[in-house]
Enzyme design. Structure first.
Site, mmCIF file in Angstrom:
data_model
loop_
_atom_site.group_PDB
_atom_site.id
_atom_site.type_symbol
_atom_site.label_atom_id
_atom_site.label_comp_id
_atom_site.label_asym_id
_atom_site.label_seq_id
_atom_site.Cartn_x
_atom_site.Cartn_y
_atom_site.Cartn_z
ATOM 1 N N ARG A 53 13.694 41.226 8.468
ATOM 2 C CA ARG A 53 14.874 39.897 8.250
ATOM 3 C C ARG A 53 15.780 40.378 8.187
ATOM 4 O O ARG A 53 16.483 39.495 8.134
ATOM 5 C CB ARG A 53 14.213 38.732 6.955
ATOM 6 C CG ARG A 53 15.401 37.749 6.537
ATOM 7 C CD ARG A 53 14.467 36.381 5.608
ATOM 8 N NE ARG A 53 13.111 37.421 4.239
ATOM 9 C CZ ARG A 53 13.616 37.773 4.149
ATOM 10 N NH1 ARG A 53 14.902 37.955 3.300
ATOM 11 N NH2 ARG A 53 13.428 38.059 2.676
ATOM 12 N N TYR A 105 30.017 18.772 19.524
ATOM 13 C CA TYR A 105 28.383 18.748 20.093
ATOM 14 C C TYR A 105 27.790 17.728 18.741
ATOM 15 O O TYR A 105 28.321 18.144 17.157
ATOM 16 C CB TYR A 105 27.924 20.129 19.450
ATOM 17 C CG TYR A 105 26.257 19.923 20.074
ATOM 18 C CD1 TYR A 105 25.388 20.157 20.790
ATOM 19 C CD2 TYR A 105 25.909 20.512 18.338
ATOM 20 C CE1 TYR A 105 23.819 19.875 21.380
ATOM 21 C CE2 TYR A 105 24.383 20.152 18.395
ATOM 22 C CZ TYR A 105 23.719 20.754 19.207
ATOM 23 O OH TYR A 105 22.285 20.118 20.136
ATOM 24 N N ASP A 177 32.996 27.193 18.867
ATOM 25 C CA ASP A 177 31.947 27.365 19.715
ATOM 26 C C ASP A 177 32.541 27.272 20.754
ATOM 27 O O ASP A 177 32.628 26.764 21.641
ATOM 28 C CB ASP A 177 31.560 25.503 19.175
ATOM 29 C CG ASP A 177 30.131 25.699 19.415
ATOM 30 O OD1 ASP A 177 29.992 25.914 21.433
ATOM 31 O OD2 ASP A 177 29.668 24.330 19.988
ATOM 32 N N LYS A 202 21.507 28.063 25.307
ATOM 33 C CA LYS A 202 22.062 27.842 26.871
ATOM 34 C C LYS A 202 22.497 28.621 27.530
ATOM 35 O O LYS A 202 21.711 29.538 28.474
ATOM 36 C CB LYS A 202 22.980 27.185 26.278
ATOM 37 C CG LYS A 202 23.239 25.684 24.526
ATOM 38 C CD LYS A 202 22.462 24.528 25.336
ATOM 39 C CE LYS A 202 22.163 24.174 24.176
ATOM 40 N NZ LYS A 202 22.708 23.710 22.994
HETATM 41 C C1 LIG Z 1 23.496 23.138 21.601
HETATM 42 C C2 LIG Z 1 24.171 23.558 21.126
HETATM 43 C C3 LIG Z 1 24.276 23.345 19.460
HETATM 44 C C4 LIG Z 1 23.425 23.737 19.117
HETATM 45 O O1 LIG Z 1 22.366 24.913 19.513
HETATM 46 P P1 LIG Z 1 21.035 24.869 19.001
HETATM 47 O O2 LIG Z 1 20.677 25.858 19.782
HETATM 48 O O3 LIG Z 1 20.471 23.989 19.704
HETATM 49 O O4 LIG Z 1 20.809 25.213 17.849
HETATM 50 C C5 LIG Z 1 25.349 23.412 19.061
HETATM 51 N N1 LIG Z 1 26.986 23.782 19.931
HETATM 52 C C6 LIG Z 1 26.821 23.263 21.670
HETATM 53 C C7 LIG Z 1 28.393 23.378 22.353
HETATM 54 C C8 LIG Z 1 25.579 23.439 21.777
HETATM 55 O O5 LIG Z 1 25.647 22.547 23.610
#
Ligand SMILES: *Cc1c(COP(=O)(O)O)cnc(C)c1O
Length: 378
Positions: A53, A105, A177, A202
């Site tokens: 961890r 998001y 982000d 993604k």
């Molecule tokens: C998918 C996404 C998230 C969240 O990520 P997860 O891996 O689904 O927890 C946050 N910000 C953006 C822009 C995203 O496309």
């Protein structure tokens, strides 16, 4: 690789985790599943790892790679993008104030409202591309400004350098982000942001088969140490196999992004000329708000776009039902093109227009994608 900063991203994506493996010569990093590591007789850990961890070799390889791609000094991998976002907000103190974007998001907005208001953070949601609105939202206890650019689902563009400047003048950090742009198209730390967050689920993973998240920091300060503590003691860490899959995906990220961008640009141009389409949201189109800033801060406008079908929600949904190549599904960044009616997903509190569809342009041939859209919109 001490000269990471000077290498091109295609080269970093192949080498920045320092393969081949010194012990075996394997050209791809091994998958280490061990949960615990042997102590030396003096009670130290010669390999630098004690318990899975807190850290393990496969996660460390991914974290080295992520730090190099974003030009940061430290990267921390998490079990999901939302776990990475949670870590950043948890590193603040109750009573601190956060400025967050109105268009973002949906999970980030929900997390701030449902979890962190109760946890004692003050939160102002502002139209983030509007710098005067951001400046006006600053309070004496503002500690973080959260940027998402391009934003979900309206592809709004925020000037990262300008918001980072506002944050620093206020004694706050700027977190970005960078999931949609990826480090191939946009490097927020170089523009002045302090932290980058990713959903590696993604484009970085890139194959719609792994969940993960990350935070990359520009400096290794007390805040970064708090993030490390939250990662190790909070325990929202990815499995070694998940780290291995993300690292495997990253090898081809720069080349995949070329295909995603080529296809999104073609689709955006096609939709912008189509009589059944009211408006296209894509920073690559001249005349869009944010087009100039995107041209300056992004290498290319990206693989995501959204558009509004003439008519109501039903007209938009009918288009999705006539498509054959675009899968009706959430998420983005995989080889397959996806389409989604965001208002249905976001529910009654959404600000998303009812006739809006969001596209993640995949890696199919653009002529096939455009032919499919043409027959569905006819
Ligand atoms: C998918 C996404 C998230 C969240 O990520 P997860 O891996 O689904 O927890 C946050 N910000 C953006 C822009 C995203 O496309």
């Amino acid at each position: 690789m001490p000269d990471d900063q000077m290498r091109h991203i295609e080269t970093l994506a192949v080498h920045a985790d320092h393969t081949p493996d010194g012990q075996t010569g394997a050209v791809m990093p091994p998958l280490h599943l061990a949960t615990t590591f042997e102590r030396a007789t003096d009670e130290t850990y010669p390999g630098g790892f004690s318990y899975i961890r807190s850290g393990n070799p496969t996660r460390a390889a991914l974290e080295r790679m992520l730090a190099a791609l974003e030009g940061g000094v430290a990267a921390l991998a998490f079990a999901s993008g939302m776990a990475a976002t949670t870590a950043i907000f948890q590193a603040l103190d109750p009573g601190d104030h956060v400025i967050a974007p109105l268009d973002a998001y949906y999970g980030t907005t929900v997390q701030l409202r449902e979890m962190f208001m109760r946890w004692g953070l003050g939160i102002s949601f502002v139209d983030m591309p509007d710098l005067a609105a951001v400046q006006a939202a600053v309070q004496p206890n503002t500690r973080l400004i959260w940027v998402e650019t391009p934003s979900n689902p309206l592809l709004r563009i925020t000037d990262i350098a300008a918001v980072a400047h506002i944050a620093h003048e206020a004694g706050a950090r700027c977190a970005c982000d960078n999931t949609w742009a990826t480090p191939v198209l946009q490097r927020p730390l170089a523009l002045g942001a302090d932290l980058v967050m990713h959903s590696t689920t993604k484009y970085l993973g890139g194959h719609s088969d792994v969940l993960g998240g990350a935070v990359i920091a520009r400096t290794d300060d007390a805040f970064t140490q708090r993030l490390r503590d939250i990662q190790a003691h909070g325990g929202a860490v990815p499995s070694p196999f998940d780290c291995w899959l993300v690292l495997r995906g990253i090898r081809t990220l720069p080349y995949r992004m070329r295909g995603h961008c080529d296809n999104a640009e073609r689709i955006a141009a096609f939709l912008a000329d189509h009589p059944a389409v009211e408006v296209v949201h894509y920073p690559g189109l001249a005349g869009q708000p944010g087009h100039q800033i995107a041209a300056h801060q992004m290498a290319r406008p990206g693989g995501m776009l959204s558009f509004q079908v003439r008519g109501d929600a039903e007209a938009a949904l009918a288009v999705t039902r006539r498509l054959h190549l675009f899968t009706r599904a959430t998420s983005l960044g995989g080889p397959e093109s996806l389409i989604e009616h965001r208002a249905s997903v976001e529910g009654p509190t959404t600000h998303t227009p009812a006739n809006l569809l969001r596209i993640s342009a995949g890696l199919e041939h653009p002529d096939d994608l455009i032919a499919d859209l043409a027959q569905a919109l006819a």
